[in-house]
Design an enzyme around this catalytic site. Sequence first.
Site, PDB file in Angstrom:
ATOM      1  N   ALA A  64     -77.986 110.382  30.496  1.00 18.52           N
ATOM      2  CA  ALA A  64     -76.881 109.971  29.639  1.00 18.52           C
ATOM      3  C   ALA A  64     -77.442 109.036  28.572  1.00 18.52           C
ATOM      4  O   ALA A  64     -78.507 108.421  28.761  1.00 18.52           O
ATOM      5  CB  ALA A  64     -75.822 109.265  30.481  1.00 18.52           C
ATOM      6  N   GLY A 109     -78.547 111.701  34.104  1.00 18.49           N
ATOM      7  CA  GLY A 109     -77.586 112.756  33.789  1.00 18.49           C
ATOM      8  C   GLY A 109     -78.225 114.125  33.616  1.00 18.49           C
ATOM      9  O   GLY A 109     -77.551 115.143  33.776  1.00 18.49           O
ATOM     10  N   GLU A 112     -78.605 115.404  37.067  1.00 21.71           N
ATOM     11  CA  GLU A 112     -77.228 115.692  37.511  1.00 21.71           C
ATOM     12  C   GLU A 112     -76.699 116.971  36.873  1.00 21.71           C
ATOM     13  O   GLU A 112     -76.009 117.756  37.523  1.00 21.71           O
ATOM     14  CB  GLU A 112     -76.330 114.487  37.168  1.00 21.71           C
ATOM     15  CG  GLU A 112     -76.677 113.257  37.998  1.00 21.71           C
ATOM     16  CD  GLU A 112     -76.016 111.977  37.478  1.00 21.71           C
ATOM     17  OE1 GLU A 112     -76.115 111.699  36.268  1.00 21.71           O
ATOM     18  OE2 GLU A 112     -75.404 111.263  38.280  1.00 21.71           O
ATOM     19  N   GLU A 132     -81.150 105.265  37.493  1.00 21.96           N
ATOM     20  CA  GLU A 132     -80.041 104.392  37.093  1.00 21.96           C
ATOM     21  C   GLU A 132     -80.130 102.972  37.631  1.00 21.96           C
ATOM     22  O   GLU A 132     -79.821 102.021  36.918  1.00 21.96           O
ATOM     23  CB  GLU A 132     -78.697 105.018  37.510  1.00 21.96           C
ATOM     24  CG  GLU A 132     -78.281 106.198  36.658  1.00 21.96           C
ATOM     25  CD  GLU A 132     -78.834 107.536  37.140  1.00 21.96           C
ATOM     26  OE1 GLU A 132     -79.699 107.529  38.052  1.00 21.96           O
ATOM     27  OE2 GLU A 132     -78.413 108.575  36.623  1.00 21.96           O
TER      28      GLU A 132
END
Length: 259
Positions: A64, A109, A112, A132
Amino acid sequence: MTNILLEKKGLYAVATINRPKALNALNSEVLQDLNELVDIVNADEEIRALVLTGSGEKSFVAGADIGEMSTLTKAEGEAFGKKGNDVFRKLETMPIPTIAAINGFALGGGCELSMSCDIRICADTAVFGQPEVGLGITPGFGGTQRLARLVSPGMAKQLIYTARNIKADEALRIGLVNAIYPAEELLAAAEKMADTIAKNAPIAVRACKKAINEGLDVTMDEAIVIEEKLFGSCFETADQVEGMGAFLEKRKHAPYQNK
Ligand code: CAA
């Protein structure tokens, strides 16, 4: 879509996340494009399988967007997580099979996103991780849930708590990816797999995806009923009649019609 290239190739399509200046990191705009991608592909009956990859030689998706996240409030952070989760769930539950061709960094992300696809194959240069906690946050686009289900709770906890990146061979060993290819052969391998899937009876392939996905969320007693209903739904389709007829008549089946 400004950040995703979509190319139809016969019975399948290749979607390339194309934000190279940020190693294809997922900002709100890319998430919006992913949402649109799923809508476009779902609306196109000709597409029977989807390959998802990243542009450039270095990165699938580097996570992200850290710049965008850096100033979010608690409420905005939760909303950003929901935005990603909603899009990834929509991708995960789209009717046709999806293959992530992981051509480099699949961090946060990015890892993911790959886990929201049905099948993951990667380049020998790929790097996976959930970094993260090193940034002061948790994985937020399904990582705490899908990694634990895909590998094992213990391995997922180790990767997430340590924030350690792993290379392709370790990703293969723990079952995060199905296969590794030399980087220059990855996309062709993903496309070959997509083409093979797309040439099988599409109604049956979609029913298999639904049965596996929905069956995993319920008890075995409920799961086998889901299978029975989807198994039944394939009968009397033109493709079932042709597929079984061809076998009995000892001939090759005609191309499946999706009917
Ligand atoms: N967000 C925003 N920008 C990113 C990014 C990210 N996740 N990853 C890379 N970029 C940008 C860099 O800022 C850089 O931009 P500038 O050229 O403008 O400085 C450009 O992409 C190239 O990156 P690097 O110069 O860092 O390239 P590198 O080869 O030296 O390193 C890397 C590559 C190891 C992937 C490194 O970029 C990196 O560590 N990126 C962050 C990875 C990360 O932590 N991802 C998880 C994000 S959190 C998350 O995803 C939460 C969630 O679950 C939803």
